[in-house]
Design a protein around this motif. Structure first.
Motif, PDB file in Angstrom:
ATOM      1  N   TYR A 171      -3.532  10.462  -1.981  1.00  0.00           N
ATOM      2  CA  TYR A 171      -4.135   9.284  -2.610  1.00  0.00           C
ATOM      3  C   TYR A 171      -3.439   8.035  -2.077  1.00  0.00           C
ATOM      4  O   TYR A 171      -2.326   8.103  -1.564  1.00  0.00           O
ATOM      5  CB  TYR A 171      -3.960   9.331  -4.125  1.00  0.00           C
ATOM      6  CG  TYR A 171      -4.690  10.444  -4.810  1.00  0.00           C
ATOM      7  CD1 TYR A 171      -6.028  10.301  -5.165  1.00  0.00           C
ATOM      8  CD2 TYR A 171      -4.043  11.635  -5.119  1.00  0.00           C
ATOM      9  CE1 TYR A 171      -6.705  11.329  -5.802  1.00  0.00           C
ATOM     10  CE2 TYR A 171      -4.709  12.666  -5.756  1.00  0.00           C
ATOM     11  CZ  TYR A 171      -6.041  12.500  -6.090  1.00  0.00           C
ATOM     12  OH  TYR A 171      -6.703  13.506  -6.719  1.00  0.00           O
ATOM     13  N   THR A 172      -4.113   6.903  -2.255  1.00  0.00           N
ATOM     14  CA  THR A 172      -3.501   5.621  -1.916  1.00  0.00           C
ATOM     15  C   THR A 172      -3.611   4.713  -3.138  1.00  0.00           C
ATOM     16  O   THR A 172      -4.604   4.776  -3.867  1.00  0.00           O
ATOM     17  CB  THR A 172      -4.257   4.974  -0.738  1.00  0.00           C
ATOM     18  OG1 THR A 172      -4.148   5.826   0.378  1.00  0.00           O
ATOM     19  CG2 THR A 172      -3.684   3.613  -0.402  1.00  0.00           C
ATOM     20  N   VAL A 173      -2.595   3.898  -3.343  1.00  0.00           N
ATOM     21  CA  VAL A 173      -2.658   2.924  -4.434  1.00  0.00           C
ATOM     22  C   VAL A 173      -1.977   1.636  -3.947  1.00  0.00           C
ATOM     23  O   VAL A 173      -1.090   1.681  -3.103  1.00  0.00           O
ATOM     24  CB  VAL A 173      -2.007   3.513  -5.711  1.00  0.00           C
ATOM     25  CG1 VAL A 173      -0.497   3.556  -5.588  1.00  0.00           C
ATOM     26  CG2 VAL A 173      -2.444   2.767  -6.946  1.00  0.00           C
TER      27      VAL A 173
ATOM     28  N   VAL B 157       3.276   6.251 -11.364  1.00  0.00           N
ATOM     29  CA  VAL B 157       1.880   5.943 -11.664  1.00  0.00           C
ATOM     30  C   VAL B 157       1.259   7.154 -12.342  1.00  0.00           C
ATOM     31  O   VAL B 157       1.634   8.307 -12.065  1.00  0.00           O
ATOM     32  CB  VAL B 157       1.102   5.547 -10.378  1.00  0.00           C
ATOM     33  CG1 VAL B 157       0.961   6.726  -9.430  1.00  0.00           C
ATOM     34  CG2 VAL B 157      -0.277   4.984 -10.708  1.00  0.00           C
TER      35      VAL B 157
ATOM     36  N   ARG C 174      -7.182  -0.264 -12.605  1.00  0.00           N
ATOM     37  CA  ARG C 174      -5.717  -0.219 -12.618  1.00  0.00           C
ATOM     38  C   ARG C 174      -5.265   1.093 -13.225  1.00  0.00           C
ATOM     39  O   ARG C 174      -5.833   1.557 -14.204  1.00  0.00           O
ATOM     40  CB  ARG C 174      -5.155  -1.365 -13.457  1.00  0.00           C
ATOM     41  CG  ARG C 174      -5.263  -2.694 -12.759  1.00  0.00           C
ATOM     42  CD  ARG C 174      -4.531  -3.728 -13.571  1.00  0.00           C
ATOM     43  NE  ARG C 174      -4.927  -5.064 -13.126  1.00  0.00           N
ATOM     44  CZ  ARG C 174      -4.503  -6.168 -13.712  1.00  0.00           C
ATOM     45  NH1 ARG C 174      -3.696  -6.100 -14.748  1.00  0.00           N
ATOM     46  NH2 ARG C 174      -4.881  -7.354 -13.254  1.00  0.00           N
ATOM     47  N   HIS C 175      -4.229   1.672 -12.629  1.00  0.00           N
ATOM     48  CA  HIS C 175      -3.659   2.893 -13.189  1.00  0.00           C
ATOM     49  C   HIS C 175      -2.416   2.531 -13.981  1.00  0.00           C
ATOM     50  O   HIS C 175      -1.696   1.611 -13.602  1.00  0.00           O
ATOM     51  CB  HIS C 175      -3.278   3.874 -12.072  1.00  0.00           C
ATOM     52  CG  HIS C 175      -4.449   4.335 -11.256  1.00  0.00           C
ATOM     53  ND1 HIS C 175      -5.442   5.113 -11.774  1.00  0.00           N
ATOM     54  CD2 HIS C 175      -4.782   4.099  -9.959  1.00  0.00           C
ATOM     55  CE1 HIS C 175      -6.344   5.352 -10.827  1.00  0.00           C
ATOM     56  NE2 HIS C 175      -5.971   4.732  -9.722  1.00  0.00           N
TER      57      HIS C 175
ATOM     58  N   ASP D  40      -6.169   0.519  -7.926  1.00  0.00           N
ATOM     59  CA  ASP D  40      -6.887   1.544  -7.175  1.00  0.00           C
ATOM     60  C   ASP D  40      -7.664   0.886  -6.036  1.00  0.00           C
ATOM     61  O   ASP D  40      -8.306  -0.148  -6.237  1.00  0.00           O
ATOM     62  CB  ASP D  40      -7.856   2.286  -8.103  1.00  0.00           C
ATOM     63  CG  ASP D  40      -8.325   3.582  -7.498  1.00  0.00           C
ATOM     64  OD1 ASP D  40      -7.749   4.634  -7.837  1.00  0.00           O
ATOM     65  OD2 ASP D  40      -9.274   3.551  -6.677  1.00  0.00           O
TER      66      ASP D  40
ATOM     67  N   GLU E  33       0.864  -1.184   0.000  1.00  0.00           N
ATOM     68  CA  GLU E  33       0.000   0.000   0.000  1.00  0.00           C
ATOM     69  C   GLU E  33       0.900   1.233   0.000  1.00  0.00           C
ATOM     70  O   GLU E  33       1.747   1.385   0.872  1.00  0.00           O
ATOM     71  CB  GLU E  33      -0.883  -0.023   1.256  1.00  0.00           C
ATOM     72  CG  GLU E  33      -1.882   1.102   1.317  1.00  0.00           C
ATOM     73  CD  GLU E  33      -2.669   1.096   2.634  1.00  0.00           C
ATOM     74  OE1 GLU E  33      -2.879  -0.002   3.191  1.00  0.00           O
ATOM     75  OE2 GLU E  33      -3.053   2.175   3.084  1.00  0.00           O
TER      76      GLU E  33
ATOM     77  N   ALA F 151      -0.501  -0.998 -10.702  1.00  0.00           N
ATOM     78  CA  ALA F 151      -1.014  -0.122  -9.633  1.00  0.00           C
ATOM     79  C   ALA F 151      -2.524  -0.312  -9.576  1.00  0.00           C
ATOM     80  O   ALA F 151      -3.233  -0.068 -10.557  1.00  0.00           O
ATOM     81  CB  ALA F 151      -0.673   1.326  -9.931  1.00  0.00           C
TER      82      ALA F 151
ATOM     83  N   ARG G 223      -2.138   9.323 -12.959  1.00  0.00           N
ATOM     84  CA  ARG G 223      -3.482   9.546 -12.384  1.00  0.00           C
ATOM     85  C   ARG G 223      -4.132  10.750 -13.013  1.00  0.00           C
ATOM     86  O   ARG G 223      -3.485  11.719 -13.372  1.00  0.00           O
ATOM     87  CB  ARG G 223      -3.357   9.773 -10.873  1.00  0.00           C
ATOM     88  CG  ARG G 223      -3.940   8.638 -10.057  1.00  0.00           C
ATOM     89  CD  ARG G 223      -4.375   9.156  -8.727  1.00  0.00           C
ATOM     90  NE  ARG G 223      -5.783   9.531  -8.828  1.00  0.00           N
ATOM     91  CZ  ARG G 223      -6.751   8.886  -8.195  1.00  0.00           C
ATOM     92  NH1 ARG G 223      -6.483   7.882  -7.406  1.00  0.00           N
ATOM     93  NH2 ARG G 223      -7.999   9.266  -8.345  1.00  0.00           N
TER      94      ARG G 223
END
Lengths: 396, 164
Positions: free
Chosen positions: B88-90, B160, B148-149, B103, B70, B101, B162
């Motif tokens: 943000y968290t991924v 990543v 998925r990013h 979401d 995380e 990555a 976004r």
């Protein structure tokens, strides 16, 4: 199963030359028992809507009523405009010392149609003050505040005060230099009142100085208390106008009363086009500006209030030292008390201006005083003011 | 010409109607004058264009194959009238094919899913949705896999992309 038809009850129409086919009136019990009424009939049986609309459209207008009696309707429409644009602006506005200026900048320059929506709201206040003044003067010169319309007048004066309250509180909200300094000076007025002055200053400002708490205080008044109060008193005002009907010309004219619809409503609509047209012209032609963010430091900014407070501002300037309270409280206070007491100050039976000369003279003197001082204020632009950045472009 | 009362009344009625129509048109115009700009104003968020931005997440060597981590990161965004840092968290996962990555927003109603290391799965705390460790939906209400990013590895760092 036979289906009875429901015909709305017709209010007696005032113009006999207009023939409205009078249907047989069904009894209330009969009407409620109708099978499958149309949606409109169903609603009418519960709301009495047809009767309400008809009663208002057939409101009797004394002969001689015309263009001067359209101002109230224009005012109501402009206030609705303020409500709609204000609700929209409040969606993007942030009532905080940190966010207010940036959010107004965002509204004005980035949000779709933002310049126009804010322009309508900003110029709306100016047009509303003008129309309120005209409406008030019409009632004053026609003597329409006389028995039995004293309460209509008093409620109208309260509406006028609420409108000025809206202007004063709204002026601060963009939190730019103009807003900040006008409020610093404007709220200082309260401090000149003997004994309770300082307490009032702190209460108005939410502290000793104009700051974050002044902004939230003014915002709360501007979007909660004042609109709610206005809604109640404006409703009462219109109820009273309908209850006592419109006062005709000062000298009753020959002829029968005519219904409000269509002729007077038509005149109202034309005046709406002119009034709203002026508003749109101002909003498009002179888009609202935003000066640099409020800055308590610096001495190069000349505070100036909105134009309709300029009279008061100039009155203060000409007062000798030590007599400020005359300009800040005594004269405005007397004018306000005079307005409320007008139906009792003017005791003549006649509404004719010639038969109530001293009231007319006093009124003219007040109008002249306010007019001349405002004119002086408009012409007397301090040179330093021009140095201040006029809008946000200057700071980009 | 003989005077005809009926015709007079008819003329009056049509005048009444005519004025009513004009008043109606004017009122519609007034509603449009304030209504259309206000509609554009309040619906302006629909016009906001989002843009894609690459953000550095973590060094490439800090995640082993089969591992899920995380990662919190923040990005500068324009939020209405002000620029701010949004957090943000991924979930970053590495397998034989590479890095991905994932979401954490559950595809059911958007609660944040939690990774259970021992069971190699994501579990949604709200309605019990379960996803495999590659983000594909396994059981429960979620209708589709976790989003998925796009990711890339450059100069030993994982990046990543976004939308902001």
């Amino acid at each position: 199963m036979s289906r009875k038809t429901y015909e709305p009850k017709e209010a007696p129409t005032l113009s006999p030359e207009v023939r409205v086919d009078q249907p047989r009136e069904a009894s209330k019990a009969e009407r409620v028992e109708i099978d499958r009424p149309s949606f409109k009939d169903w609603m009418d049986l519960r709301l009495g809507w047809y009767g309400f609309v008809r009663k208002n459209l057939d409101e009797p207008m004394p002969p001689g009523v015309g263009w001067w009696q359209t101002l109230g309707n224009l005012l109501m429409t402009l206030l609705i405009f303020q409500f709609v644009t204000g609700f929209a602006l409040a969606m993007f506005y942030t009532p905080s010392a940190e966010g207010a200026h940036a959010s107004v900048k965002h509204i004005t320059y980035e949000v779709g149609a933002g310049t126009f929506v804010r322009g309508l709201h900003v110029w709306g206040s100016t047009v509303i003050v003008i129309v309120t003044a005209l409406h008030l003067l019409r009632v004053f010169f026609w003597g329409s505040y006389k028995k039995p319309r004293e309460l209509t007048w008093i409620v109208g004066v309260i509406i006028f005060q609420i409108i000025l309250g809206f202007s004063f509180t709204g002026y601060l909200l963009p939190w730019d230099q103009k807003a900040y300094w006008a409020t610093v000076v404007g709220t200082r007025i309260a401090a000149t009142i003997p004994v309770v002055g300082h307490m009032m200053l702190v209460l108005i400002r939410g502290g000793e100085e104009v700051g974050a708490l002044t902004l939230t205080r003014f915002f709360s008044l501007h979007v909660m208390l004042l609109p709610a109060s206005l809604l109640v008193v404006a409703g009462l005002h219109m109820f009273l106008v309908r209850k006592h009907h419109i006062a005709g010309p000062v000298v009753p004219q020959k002829g029968k009363p005519v219904p409000f619809y269509p002729d007077q409503l038509f005149k109202d609509a034309i005046v709406l086009v002119v009034g709203v047209g002026l508003l749109v012209y101002l909003a498009v032609g002179l888009p609202p500006s935003l000066e640099a963010i409020a800055d308590p430091t610096g001495t190069d900014f000349s505070p100036r209030p909105e134009w309709y407070f300029l009279g008061l501002y100039e009155l203060l300037k000409i007062m000798p030292t030590g007599f400020e309270v005359v300009a800040t409280a005594i004269i405005p206070g007397l004018i306000t008390i005079g307005m409320f007491a007008l139906p009792w100050l003017d005791r003549s039976k006649s509404r004719h201006p010639g038969k109530r000369q001293w009231v007319i003279m006093m009124g003219m003197a007040v109008i002249l005083l306010i007019g001349l001082l405002t004119l002086k204020g408009l012409l007397d632009t301090p040179p330093e003011h021009k140095k201040a950045p006029t809008n946000v472009e200057a700071m980009r | 010409m003989p005077h005809n009362e009926e015709q007079d009344a008819e003329a009056l009625m049509s005048r009444r109607k005519m004025m009513g129509v004009v008043v109606g048109v004017i009122n519609l115009g007034l509603i449009a004058v304030v209504g259309l700009p206000v509609a554009e104003f309040v619906t302006s968020p629909l016009q906001t264009k989002r843009k894609k931005v690459w953000v550095e997440l973590m060094p490439d060597d800090q995640i082993a194959p089969g591992e899920v981590k995380e990662v919190n990161f923040s990005m500068k965004i324009v939020d209405g009238y002000h620029e701010t840092e949004r957090k943000y968290t991924v979930y970053v996962r590495r397998d034989e094919a590479g890095v991905m990555a994932i979401d954490p927003a559950c595809t059911h109603l958007g609660c944040r899913v939690r990774y259970q290391t021992d069971k190699h799965r994501f579990v949604c705390p709200c309605h019990g949705g379960v996803f495999n460790d590659d983000g594909t939906n396994k059981s429960g209400p979620p209708p589709k896999p976790l989003e998925r990013h796009p990711v890339k590895v450059e100069n030993g760092k994982i990046w990543v992309e976004r939308e902001v």
